[in-house]
Motif scaffolding. Structure first.
Motif, PDB file in Angstrom:
ATOM      1  N   HIS A  65       5.910   3.832  -9.119  1.00 14.81           N
ATOM      2  CA  HIS A  65       7.226   4.327  -9.513  1.00 14.81           C
ATOM      3  C   HIS A  65       7.161   4.938 -10.911  1.00 14.81           C
ATOM      4  CE1 HIS A  65      11.583   4.582  -9.852  1.00 14.81           C
ATOM      5  NE2 HIS A  65      11.490   3.980 -11.032  1.00 14.81           N
ATOM      6  N   GLU A  66       6.315   4.346 -11.758  1.00 18.01           N
ATOM      7  CA  GLU A  66       6.202   4.818 -13.134  1.00 18.01           C
ATOM      8  C   GLU A  66       5.329   6.064 -13.259  1.00 18.01           C
ATOM      9  OE1 GLU A  66       4.698   1.517 -15.292  1.00 18.01           O
ATOM     10  OE2 GLU A  66       6.529   0.310 -15.081  1.00 18.01           O
ATOM     11  N   ILE A  67       4.209   6.122 -12.534  1.00 21.33           N
ATOM     12  CA  ILE A  67       3.252   7.217 -12.739  1.00 21.33           C
ATOM     13  C   ILE A  67       3.280   8.273 -11.642  1.00 21.33           C
ATOM     14  CG2 ILE A  67       1.720   5.632 -13.965  1.00 21.33           C
ATOM     15  CD1 ILE A  67      -0.154   5.793 -11.523  1.00 21.33           C
ATOM     16  N   GLY A  68       4.008   7.978 -10.551  1.00 16.88           N
ATOM     17  CA  GLY A  68       4.028   8.909  -9.438  1.00 16.88           C
ATOM     18  C   GLY A  68       2.919   8.616  -8.450  1.00 16.88           C
ATOM     19  N   TRP A  69       3.033   9.224  -7.280  1.00 13.28           N
ATOM     20  CA  TRP A  69       2.074   9.009  -6.193  1.00 13.28           C
ATOM     21  C   TRP A  69       0.794   9.772  -6.472  1.00 13.28           C
ATOM     22  CZ3 TRP A  69      -0.671  11.548  -2.399  1.00 13.28           C
ATOM     23  CH2 TRP A  69      -1.066  10.787  -1.288  1.00 13.28           C
ATOM     24  N   LYS A  70      -0.326   9.039  -6.540  1.00 10.02           N
ATOM     25  CA  LYS A  70      -1.632   9.652  -6.776  1.00 10.02           C
ATOM     26  C   LYS A  70      -2.583   9.124  -5.705  1.00 10.02           C
ATOM     27  CE  LYS A  70      -0.816   9.915 -11.752  1.00 10.02           C
ATOM     28  NZ  LYS A  70      -0.637  11.358 -11.821  1.00 10.02           N
ATOM     29  N   LYS A  92      -5.764   9.029  -4.906  1.00 11.82           N
ATOM     30  CA  LYS A  92      -6.937   8.226  -5.205  1.00 11.82           C
ATOM     31  C   LYS A  92      -6.544   6.826  -5.651  1.00 11.82           C
ATOM     32  CE  LYS A  92     -11.076   8.039  -8.119  1.00 11.82           C
ATOM     33  NZ  LYS A  92     -11.871   8.739  -9.175  1.00 11.82           N
ATOM     34  N   LEU A  93      -5.512   6.731  -6.479  1.00 12.01           N
ATOM     35  CA  LEU A  93      -5.089   5.431  -6.983  1.00 12.01           C
ATOM     36  C   LEU A  93      -4.400   4.619  -5.881  1.00 12.01           C
ATOM     37  CD1 LEU A  93      -3.800   6.366 -10.540  1.00 12.01           C
ATOM     38  CD2 LEU A  93      -6.053   5.510  -9.845  1.00 12.01           C
ATOM     39  N   VAL A  94      -3.669   5.292  -5.001  1.00 14.17           N
ATOM     40  CA  VAL A  94      -3.068   4.593  -3.864  1.00 14.17           C
ATOM     41  C   VAL A  94      -4.153   3.971  -3.000  1.00 14.17           C
ATOM     42  CG1 VAL A  94      -1.764   4.882  -1.732  1.00 14.17           C
ATOM     43  CG2 VAL A  94      -0.953   5.959  -3.838  1.00 14.17           C
ATOM     44  N   SER A 134      -5.218   8.416   2.002  1.00 11.49           N
ATOM     45  CA  SER A 134      -4.846   7.448   0.973  1.00 11.49           C
ATOM     46  C   SER A 134      -5.334   6.042   1.304  1.00 11.49           C
ATOM     47  CB  SER A 134      -3.320   7.421   0.803  1.00 11.49           C
ATOM     48  OG  SER A 134      -2.690   7.099   2.030  1.00 11.49           O
ATOM     49  N   HIS A 135      -5.990   5.867   2.468  1.00  4.85           N
ATOM     50  CA  HIS A 135      -6.484   4.569   2.896  1.00  4.85           C
ATOM     51  C   HIS A 135      -7.932   4.691   3.366  1.00  4.85           C
ATOM     52  CE1 HIS A 135      -2.149   4.072   3.161  1.00  4.85           C
ATOM     53  NE2 HIS A 135      -2.289   2.771   3.352  1.00  4.85           N
ATOM     54  N   ASP A 136      -8.685   3.630   3.192  1.00  2.87           N
ATOM     55  CA  ASP A 136      -9.999   3.562   3.827  1.00  2.87           C
ATOM     56  C   ASP A 136      -9.807   3.383   5.328  1.00  2.87           C
ATOM     57  OD1 ASP A 136     -11.744   3.524   1.414  1.00  2.87           O
ATOM     58  OD2 ASP A 136     -10.683   1.654   1.007  1.00  2.87           O
ATOM     59  N   GLY A 137     -10.834   3.695   6.119  1.00  5.00           N
ATOM     60  CA  GLY A 137     -10.784   3.423   7.545  1.00  5.00           C
ATOM     61  C   GLY A 137     -10.742   1.926   7.806  1.00  5.00           C
ATOM     62  N   GLU A 150      -9.767  -3.369  -8.384  1.00  4.13           N
ATOM     63  CA  GLU A 150     -10.402  -2.060  -8.498  1.00  4.13           C
ATOM     64  C   GLU A 150      -9.452  -1.053  -9.135  1.00  4.13           C
ATOM     65  OE1 GLU A 150     -12.607  -0.411  -5.295  1.00  4.13           O
ATOM     66  OE2 GLU A 150     -13.069  -2.373  -4.431  1.00  4.13           O
ATOM     67  N   LEU A 151      -8.151  -1.204  -8.896  1.00 10.37           N
ATOM     68  CA  LEU A 151      -7.183  -0.303  -9.518  1.00 10.37           C
ATOM     69  C   LEU A 151      -7.142  -0.606 -11.011  1.00 10.37           C
ATOM     70  CD1 LEU A 151      -4.955   1.840  -8.884  1.00 10.37           C
ATOM     71  CD2 LEU A 151      -3.331  -0.063  -8.946  1.00 10.37           C
TER      72      LEU A 151
END
Length: 331
Positions: free
Chosen positions: A230-235, A237-239, A284-287, A323-324
């Motif tokens: 919410h603070e940094i926006g949707w990214k 790689k970080l998601v 945005s997700h691993d398999g 990891e984040l």
């Protein structure tokens, strides 16, 4: 939208709830939709309470929980029919009670009717609201506030008409509420709640696998992922990293709640192949197969962490490695 409003926000899946005669009779006939909804709420509430209370020692903040879930007959389309169906003597009914919780110890059971809270009567001091859902949220906040200060005095009536009174003290729980949403089929976290659709397929899984799904969403709240994005926006790689962290924290939460942490793997293997076209193959997700590998790798760390305690729990606040990055780029 219909949601489950919780008194203390949380539940515990242990045997011991004494079924009422009304509940027994429900076993011999086809359940009505509201009864099916109630059972799903009960499952979600019990599992959520179990996860939240068992991990409270490791959460940075806690709330006090009673182990009781309430609902308001007036928030439904036909309040008279709801009161009749559940045997309520008023509007505010008990939707679920967590076994071994303070509410259960006091003798409160599902489909009891709440009459007074700290000396205030529902009929006189808690009038109907517009919109109708606001009253039950106000009652929930009043109960939470009383528990935070020390104790809650409560009076209730059984479907058979017996009136009882007790004083309840809460127990510590991680501050996540668990709510069932009608007409939805997914599960999500919003920073304060885990929201599960009534058509979410995991509701039909064995309890431990369902608990794994709930633990994943609860992990997002513990790690404050919704607030972060919410603070940094949707990214993207970080998601992806946040999803990986939620997957990896999932077995820790299960371990501490008395579930087999392998249930996280069982959930992923059951869910992933069938729903692989959904979130598990988004960029945005691993398999799902990769996610299984990450969870499997985490199990050895959990086993090592357990050795530092005598109660079989694993202190993820000390041993879990995110990891984040904790320091993220600004929006």
């Amino acid at each position: 939208m219909r949601t489950a409003a919780t008194c203390a926000a949380l539940a515990l899946a242990l045997p011991g709830i004494q079924a009422s005669a009304q509940q027994d009779s429900a076993e011999t006939r086809e359940l009505q939709p509201l009864e099916v909804f109630q059972r799903s709420e009960d499952l979600l509430f019990r599992v959520g309470y179990r996860l939240a209370t068992a991990n409270a020692d490791f959460c940075p903040q806690t709330v006090r929980a009673s182990g009781m879930l309430i609902h308001d007959a007036e928030s439904y389309g036909d309040p008279v029919a709801v009161r009749r169906l559940f045997g309520l003597h008023g509007d505010i009914g008990v939707q679920a009670v967590a076994p071994a919780s303070p509410a259960a110890a006091a003798g409160i059971e599902r489909n009891n009717t709440i009459l007074t809270i700290n000396g205030q009567t529902i009929a006189q001091d808690w009038p109907k609201t517009d919109p109708r859902w606001q009253r039950v949220f106000g009652l929930r906040d009043a109960i939470d506030g009383a528990l935070a200060l020390g104790a809650l005095d409560i009076t209730w009536q059984t479907p058979g008409g017996t009136i009882r009174t007790a004083t309840i003290e809460g127990v510590d729980a991680c501050p996540t509420r668990f709510e069932l949403i009608d007409s939805k089929s997914n599960a999500a976290a919003d920073g304060e709640r885990v929201l599960v659709g009534e058509r979410f397929p995991g509701l039909a899984y064995e309890e431990a696998a369902f608990a794994a799904a709930i633990a994943h969403e609860m992990a997002h709240n513990i790690l404050r992922h919704p607030q972060t994005f919410h603070e940094i926006g949707w990214k993207r790689k970080l998601v992806r990293l946040s999803e990986r962290d939620a997957d990896r924290l999932m077995p820790w939460l299960l371990q501490n709640a008395g579930y087999d942490p392998q249930a996280a793997i069982a959930f992923m293997r059951r869910w992933g192949p069938k729903h692989g076209g959904w979130i598990f193959r988004k960029r945005s997700h691993d398999g799902w197969d990769e996610r299984v590998e990450f969870i499997e790798a985490e199990l050895a760390t959990i086993e090592a962490a357990k050795q530092s305690r005598t109660d079989g729990r694993a202190d993820w606040s000390m041993f879990f490695k995110q990891e984040l990055p904790r320091e993220l780029p600004e929006k």
